[in-house]
Design a protein around this motif. Structure first.
Motif, mmCIF file in Angstrom:
data_model
loop_
_atom_site.group_PDB
_atom_site.id
_atom_site.type_symbol
_atom_site.label_atom_id
_atom_site.label_comp_id
_atom_site.label_asym_id
_atom_site.label_seq_id
_atom_site.Cartn_x
_atom_site.Cartn_y
_atom_site.Cartn_z
ATOM 1 N N GLN A 45 0.837 -1.188 0.000
ATOM 2 C CA GLN A 45 0.000 0.000 0.000
ATOM 3 C C GLN A 45 0.874 1.241 0.000
ATOM 4 O O GLN A 45 1.635 1.463 0.924
ATOM 5 N N PRO A 46 0.790 2.074 -1.059
ATOM 6 C CA PRO A 46 1.619 3.283 -1.085
ATOM 7 C C PRO A 46 1.223 4.262 0.018
ATOM 8 O O PRO A 46 0.047 4.372 0.371
ATOM 9 N N LEU A 47 2.222 4.958 0.552
ATOM 10 C CA LEU A 47 1.978 5.954 1.591
ATOM 11 C C LEU A 47 1.619 7.309 1.003
ATOM 12 O O LEU A 47 0.955 8.108 1.652
ATOM 13 N N LEU A 48 2.096 7.570 -0.206
ATOM 14 C CA LEU A 48 1.890 8.871 -0.833
ATOM 15 C C LEU A 48 0.946 8.766 -2.023
ATOM 16 O O LEU A 48 0.972 7.777 -2.754
ATOM 17 N N THR A 49 0.145 9.786 -2.203
ATOM 18 C CA THR A 49 -0.716 9.889 -3.373
ATOM 19 C C THR A 49 -0.688 11.335 -3.849
ATOM 20 O O THR A 49 -0.456 12.261 -3.058
ATOM 21 N N SER A 50 -0.912 11.517 -5.123
ATOM 22 C CA SER A 50 -0.997 12.873 -5.657
ATOM 23 C C SER A 50 -2.217 13.566 -5.074
ATOM 24 O O SER A 50 -3.242 12.937 -4.824
ATOM 25 N N ASN A 51 -2.084 14.856 -4.849
ATOM 26 C CA ASN A 51 -3.192 15.678 -4.394
ATOM 27 C C ASN A 51 -2.921 17.103 -4.880
ATOM 28 O O ASN A 51 -1.897 17.328 -5.525
ATOM 29 N N PRO A 52 -3.796 18.044 -4.613
ATOM 30 C CA PRO A 52 -3.569 19.392 -5.148
ATOM 31 C C PRO A 52 -2.245 20.042 -4.728
ATOM 32 O O PRO A 52 -1.753 20.916 -5.429
ATOM 33 N N LEU A 53 -1.667 19.610 -3.619
ATOM 34 C CA LEU A 53 -0.412 20.203 -3.155
ATOM 35 C C LEU A 53 0.811 19.335 -3.428
ATOM 36 O O LEU A 53 1.937 19.771 -3.217
ATOM 37 N N LEU A 54 0.603 18.093 -3.859
ATOM 38 C CA LEU A 54 1.723 17.180 -4.125
ATOM 39 C C LEU A 54 1.554 16.534 -5.492
ATOM 40 O O LEU A 54 0.614 15.770 -5.715
ATOM 41 N N ALA A 55 2.481 16.843 -6.375
ATOM 42 C CA ALA A 55 2.527 16.177 -7.680
ATOM 43 C C ALA A 55 3.450 14.979 -7.522
ATOM 44 O O ALA A 55 4.659 15.137 -7.351
ATOM 45 N N LEU A 56 2.891 13.786 -7.517
ATOM 46 C CA LEU A 56 3.654 12.562 -7.286
ATOM 47 C C LEU A 56 3.842 11.821 -8.603
ATOM 48 O O LEU A 56 2.879 11.588 -9.334
ATOM 49 N N HIS A 57 5.082 11.464 -8.883
ATOM 50 C CA HIS A 57 5.418 10.733 -10.105
ATOM 51 C C HIS A 57 6.228 9.507 -9.718
ATOM 52 O O HIS A 57 7.251 9.635 -9.025
ATOM 53 N N ARG A 58 5.791 8.357 -10.141
ATOM 54 C CA ARG A 58 6.516 7.107 -9.918
ATOM 55 C C ARG A 58 7.110 6.683 -11.252
ATOM 56 O O ARG A 58 6.394 6.649 -12.253
ATOM 57 N N VAL A 59 8.399 6.388 -11.251
ATOM 58 C CA VAL A 59 9.068 5.968 -12.485
ATOM 59 C C VAL A 59 9.658 4.581 -12.273
ATOM 60 O O VAL A 59 10.031 4.209 -11.163
ATOM 61 N N ALA A 60 9.739 3.826 -13.344
ATOM 62 C CA ALA A 60 10.273 2.468 -13.282
ATOM 63 C C ALA A 60 11.699 2.483 -12.758
ATOM 64 O O ALA A 60 12.443 3.446 -12.974
ATOM 65 N N PRO A 61 12.108 1.426 -12.070
ATOM 66 C CA PRO A 61 13.470 1.363 -11.554
ATOM 67 C C PRO A 61 14.491 1.413 -12.679
ATOM 68 O O PRO A 61 14.285 0.865 -13.753
ATOM 69 N N GLY A 62 15.571 2.081 -12.421
ATOM 70 C CA GLY A 62 16.670 2.214 -13.379
ATOM 71 C C GLY A 62 17.468 3.435 -13.012
ATOM 72 O O GLY A 62 16.908 4.473 -12.675
ATOM 73 N N CYS A 63 18.739 3.342 -13.040
ATOM 74 C CA CYS A 63 19.598 4.443 -12.621
ATOM 75 C C CYS A 63 19.189 5.742 -13.312
ATOM 76 O O CYS A 63 19.122 5.814 -14.538
#
Length: 123
Positions: A45-63
């Motif tokens: 279960q992720p702890l963070l989610t996007s909301n009006p004050l937080l732009a959350l971006h998850r990217v695939a693993p890789g250096c």
């Protein structure tokens, strides 16, 4: 336009990095725009989610300075169109932090971001 303050959070597990950023966000003043780029995908279960004050971006693993450079650059450019006050970069590995920092200190990023903290979590 003020530069976005950048906090690098690297090492540990994905959950460790996400938990550290979630805890840090609770200490931020309310009503500030913030963004986070997290390398990897949550394994629960992720702890963070996007909301009006937080732009959350998850990217695939890789250096982020090697194979993930293009994805990181595109994501960062999108975020910086409307610069947040603070930007968190959650990186799986701290092995190439110097390369990533060097890249981010080059134009145009050197005008748009300012490094604030480098947090290295245990493995």
């Amino acid at each position: 336009m003020a530069a976005s303050l950048v906090t690098l959070v690297s090492g540990g597990s994905y959950a460790d990095r996400e938990a550290w950023i979630a805890a840090a966000l609770t200490h931020e003043p309310p009503l500030l725009s913030m963004a986070a780029i997290l390398e990897g995908l949550p394994d629960g279960q992720p702890l963070l989610t996007s909301n009006p004050l937080l732009a959350l971006h998850r990217v695939a693993p890789g250096c982020m300075c090697c194979i993930g450079n293009l994805v990181m650059r595109v994501t960062l450019n999108r975020i910086l169109r409307k610069p947040p006050v603070r930007l968190y970069l959650g990186l799986a590995d701290n092995q190439h932090i110097k390369n990533l920092v060097y890249f981010l200190q080059q134009p145009p990023y050197n005008e748009l971001i300012e490094f604030d903290q480098d947090i290295r979590l245990g493995s």
